[in-house]
Design an enzyme around this catalytic site. Structure first.
Site, PDB file in Angstrom:
ATOM      1  N   HIS A 157       0.824  -1.223   0.000  1.00 21.75           N
ATOM      2  CA  HIS A 157       0.000   0.000   0.000  1.00 21.75           C
ATOM      3  C   HIS A 157       0.851   1.263   0.000  1.00 21.75           C
ATOM      4  CE1 HIS A 157      -4.041  -1.830   0.869  1.00 21.75           C
ATOM      5  NE2 HIS A 157      -3.242  -2.849   1.081  1.00 21.75           N
ATOM      6  N   ASP A 358       3.869   9.398  -1.059  1.00 22.28           N
ATOM      7  CA  ASP A 358       2.675   8.659  -0.613  1.00 22.28           C
ATOM      8  C   ASP A 358       2.393   7.551  -1.607  1.00 22.28           C
ATOM      9  OD1 ASP A 358       0.413   8.069   0.879  1.00 22.28           O
ATOM     10  OD2 ASP A 358      -0.178  10.171   1.063  1.00 22.28           O
TER      11      ASP A 358
HETATM   12  P1  ADP Z   1      -2.824   6.789   4.865  1.00 23.40           P
HETATM   13  O1  ADP Z   1      -3.301   5.430   4.459  1.00 23.40           O
HETATM   14  O2  ADP Z   1      -1.343   6.980   4.737  1.00 23.40           O
HETATM   15  O3  ADP Z   1      -3.306   7.256   6.178  1.00 23.40           O
HETATM   16  P2  ADP Z   1      -4.683   7.745   2.821  1.00 23.40           P
HETATM   17  O4  ADP Z   1      -4.991   9.132   2.404  1.00 23.40           O
HETATM   18  O5  ADP Z   1      -4.453   6.799   1.692  1.00 23.40           O
HETATM   19  O6  ADP Z   1      -3.440   7.832   3.798  1.00 23.40           O
HETATM   20  O7  ADP Z   1      -5.885   7.156   3.667  1.00 23.40           O
HETATM   21  C1  ADP Z   1      -6.263   7.770   4.868  1.00 23.40           C
HETATM   22  C2  ADP Z   1      -7.680   7.390   5.227  1.00 23.40           C
HETATM   23  O8  ADP Z   1      -7.899   7.792   6.572  1.00 23.40           O
HETATM   24  C3  ADP Z   1      -8.707   8.135   4.370  1.00 23.40           C
HETATM   25  O9  ADP Z   1      -9.810   7.296   4.139  1.00 23.40           O
HETATM   26  C4  ADP Z   1      -9.085   9.315   5.258  1.00 23.40           C
HETATM   27  O10 ADP Z   1     -10.400   9.803   5.048  1.00 23.40           O
HETATM   28  C5  ADP Z   1      -8.955   8.723   6.639  1.00 23.40           C
HETATM   29  N1  ADP Z   1      -8.628   9.801   7.590  1.00 23.40           N
HETATM   30  C6  ADP Z   1      -7.559  10.584   7.580  1.00 23.40           C
HETATM   31  N2  ADP Z   1      -7.643  11.525   8.565  1.00 23.40           N
HETATM   32  C7  ADP Z   1      -8.808  11.323   9.185  1.00 23.40           C
HETATM   33  C8  ADP Z   1      -9.491  11.951  10.276  1.00 23.40           C
HETATM   34  N3  ADP Z   1      -8.992  13.003  10.911  1.00 23.40           N
HETATM   35  N4  ADP Z   1     -10.670  11.455  10.642  1.00 23.40           N
HETATM   36  C9  ADP Z   1     -11.182  10.391   9.997  1.00 23.40           C
HETATM   37  N5  ADP Z   1     -10.603   9.758   8.987  1.00 23.40           N
HETATM   38  C10 ADP Z   1      -9.430  10.204   8.574  1.00 23.40           C
HETATM   39  C1  G6P Z   2      -1.206   3.276   5.978  1.00 22.43           C
HETATM   40  C2  G6P Z   2      -0.624   1.882   5.849  1.00 22.43           C
HETATM   41  C3  G6P Z   2      -1.530   0.837   6.509  1.00 22.43           C
HETATM   42  C4  G6P Z   2      -1.828   1.263   7.933  1.00 22.43           C
HETATM   43  C5  G6P Z   2      -2.426   2.688   7.960  1.00 22.43           C
HETATM   44  C6  G6P Z   2      -2.693   3.186   9.371  1.00 22.43           C
HETATM   45  O1  G6P Z   2      -2.374   3.322   5.242  1.00 22.43           O
HETATM   46  O2  G6P Z   2      -0.441   1.570   4.471  1.00 22.43           O
HETATM   47  O3  G6P Z   2      -0.922  -0.440   6.511  1.00 22.43           O
HETATM   48  O4  G6P Z   2      -2.708   0.349   8.548  1.00 22.43           O
HETATM   49  O5  G6P Z   2      -1.512   3.571   7.336  1.00 22.43           O
HETATM   50  O6  G6P Z   2      -1.551   3.064  10.170  1.00 22.43           O
HETATM   51  P1  G6P Z   2      -1.498   2.154  11.477  1.00 22.43           P
HETATM   52  O7  G6P Z   2      -0.068   2.138  11.895  1.00 22.43           O
HETATM   53  O8  G6P Z   2      -2.409   2.835  12.448  1.00 22.43           O
HETATM   54  O9  G6P Z   2      -2.021   0.781  11.117  1.00 22.43           O
END
Ligand code: ADP
Ligand code: G6P
Length: 472
Positions: A157, A358
């Site tokens: 991912h 990212d």
């Molecule tokens: P990552 O997987 O690195 O966190 P992504 O943008 O691919 O980044 O996915 C993040 C997910 O988490 C998205 O679905 C986003 O809406 C959710 N998210 C991020 N910040 C918040 C928040 N403050 N409250 C709720 N959901 C969140």
């Molecule tokens: C990214 C990673 C996931 C991970 C998520 C939240 O999306 O690709 O593998 O689960 O971040 O991070 P956390 O450490 O809370 O699982």
């Protein structure tokens, strides 16, 4: 071989009762999991001093969930240590943040070995296994050493860095070899795919073959690019339903929603906003920036530092430009319910997604999905987000350059409706087809094909570009 159950394995597990299924991955895989019967194996939320030696099974109406427990100290060295203080920074190009401790590496191997020992007896011969993300890279190797013969797919991912960055991981050849034990390895972008080919060539003398597979030591690994997405219609519905009972923002709003992670470029984003306010005084008191950044992995020092930096910067901007009536930056340090997020996106004129690196960035896709077709906002997107490969109609910026971010903000705020609609239509049309169901179906179809093809068909192309095109 017929397709049996789908077995998903990830560090994070879905809820055992289906109560919190809003996460994109669960929604994406639910159908595939329920079609032929399915099992999702993931880490228990709480680690215990005397962990169970077998998986703990929970039956849901749609698919089964099985949780694995780990000793808290070993889990910490595996999760906070190797996964998030070695692999995460290295894979995001932050080799300066790598914290090398031998106990981290051994805990990572230990947890994967132990998990394999628990998973192997639960498998049936025709199960398709799909392992997710950097916390579990060695799992295929461990399962195969226990005699598991099933086809095993892996999806990364997060981004895969270039060879030289990858070589900063002390045991990088082992990590490459673990990737090489899968039957199919999937990536978010062509950028990652090209890096994998190069890493395989250097670490394992891997050779790209005509069928797009990599030959390594007499066996073949299929590789492919499968950009992940969101439940586009579902998210749009959340936004539209919520918008009916919520008022628009009083001022045009810029929004950022990210885990508080150093890869997300939050200080650079605030600095770009500060430059915008400094260069365009006519916008002062006329816009706000809402940054929602929930805590994540906050026992790791690098995450504490980024929090302090962000609080300092938002305070500085508010102190410098704020008035009694106007707060330039609103900063919320917690998670919000998805339906609230959808409405906030809907009523924000500009979506700021400016990571330094990212894998994909789903927020970019959520922002687009949540817009009003007749009056959409504008996405400002980093050239280093995987999503940029698919979303060229966004305003693409270099997140390291505050002037570039500042000018993109101004362009977005000034953009005429016709251009906003045209850009949004193109972005939405792409997303509508390439949603998360499309992603999981494409990966699983390829895994099935690998199964049907069998291994080892040798033929070589002399030209690497030609070969890359053949895979893409
Ligand atoms: P990552 O997987 O690195 O966190 P992504 O943008 O691919 O980044 O996915 C993040 C997910 O988490 C998205 O679905 C986003 O809406 C959710 N998210 C991020 N910040 C918040 C928040 N403050 N409250 C709720 N959901 C969140
Ligand atoms: C990214 C990673 C996931 C991970 C998520 C939240 O999306 O690709 O593998 O689960 O971040 O991070 P956390 O450490 O809370 O699982």
């Amino acid at each position: 071989m017929s397709v049996g159950r789908l077995v998903i394995i990830s560090n994070r597990a879905p809820s055992v009762d289906g109560s919190a299924d809003s996460g994109g991955l669960v929604v994406a895989l639910k159908d595939a999991l329920s079609k032929n019967g399915g099992l999702w194996i993931g880490g228990a939320a709480d680690q215990v001093e005397e962990p169970a030696q077998t998986l703990r099974f929970h039956e849901r109406p749609d698919f089964d969930v099985a949780l694995f427990e780990t000793d808290p100290q070993i889990y910490s060295d595996y999760y906070l240590g190797y996964s998030n203080s070695v692999l995460w920074p290295a894979f995001h190009g932050r080799v300066d943040l790598i914290d090398v401790q031998s106990r981290y590496a051994s805990a990572y191997r230990e947890v994967n070995k132990r998990l394999a020992r628990m998973v192997a007896p639960a498998l049936r011969p025709d199960d398709q296994i799909w392992v997710h993300d950097y916390q579990l890279i060695p799992l295929a190797s461990e399962l195969k050493s226990l005699g598991v013969k099933n086809r095993i797919g892996f999806f990364l991912h997060i981004p895969l860095p270039d060879l030289h960055t990858f070589m900063a991981i002390p045991d990088w050849q082992d990590v490459a070899a673990w990737f090489g034990q899968y039957d199919l390895v999937g990536f978010q972008t062509r950028r990652d795919l090209a890096n994998m080919i190069n890493i395989f060539r250097h670490a394992l003398r891997g050779e790209l073959r005509a069928n797009g597979h990599i030959g390594i030591n007499g066996r073949e690994v299929a590789i492919g690019c499968f950009p992940i997405s969101i439940d586009v219609e579902g998210f749009r519905q959340l936004a539209m339903n919520g918008a009916q009972s919520t008022d628009p923002a009083p001022l045009p709003r810029l929004i950022g929603v990210d885990r508080l992670d150093y890869s997300k470029g939050l200080p650079q984003r605030l600095s770009g906003y500060e430059t915008f306010l400094a260069n365009h005084p006519e916008y002062r008191s006329k816009v706000t920036l809402l940054q929602i950044a929930p805590p994540t992995r906050d026992k790791v020092q690098a995450y504490r530092s980024i929090r302090a930096e962000l609080e300092h910067l938002s305070g500085r901007i508010n102190g410098r430009f704020g008035t009694v009536e106007w707060t330039p930056v609103q900063y919320i340090h917690r998670a919000l319910p998805r339906d609230e997020l959808a409405v906030l996106f809907h009523y924000s004129r500009v979506g700021l997604v400016t990571p330094l690196f990212d894998g994909m960035n789903l927020v970019a896709k959520e922002y687009v999905a949540a817009q009003d077709f007749a009056d959409p906002g504008v996405l400002v997107l980093s050239q280093f987000a995987g999503a940029a490969e698919e979303m060229p109609e966004a305003l693409i910026v270099n997140p390291h350059d505050p002037h570039d971010i500042a000018e993109a903000i101004r362009t977005a705020l000034d953009m005429p409706a016709a251009e906003r609609i045209e850009r949004h239509q193109a972005l939405y049309a792409h997303l509508k087809v390439h949603d998360v169901a499309h992603w999981s179906a494409a990966f699983l179809k390829r895994l099935k094909k690998v199964d049907d093809l069998g291994l080892d068909r040798v033929a070589r192309f002399p030209d690497l570009n030609l070969r890359l095109n053949a895979i893409g």
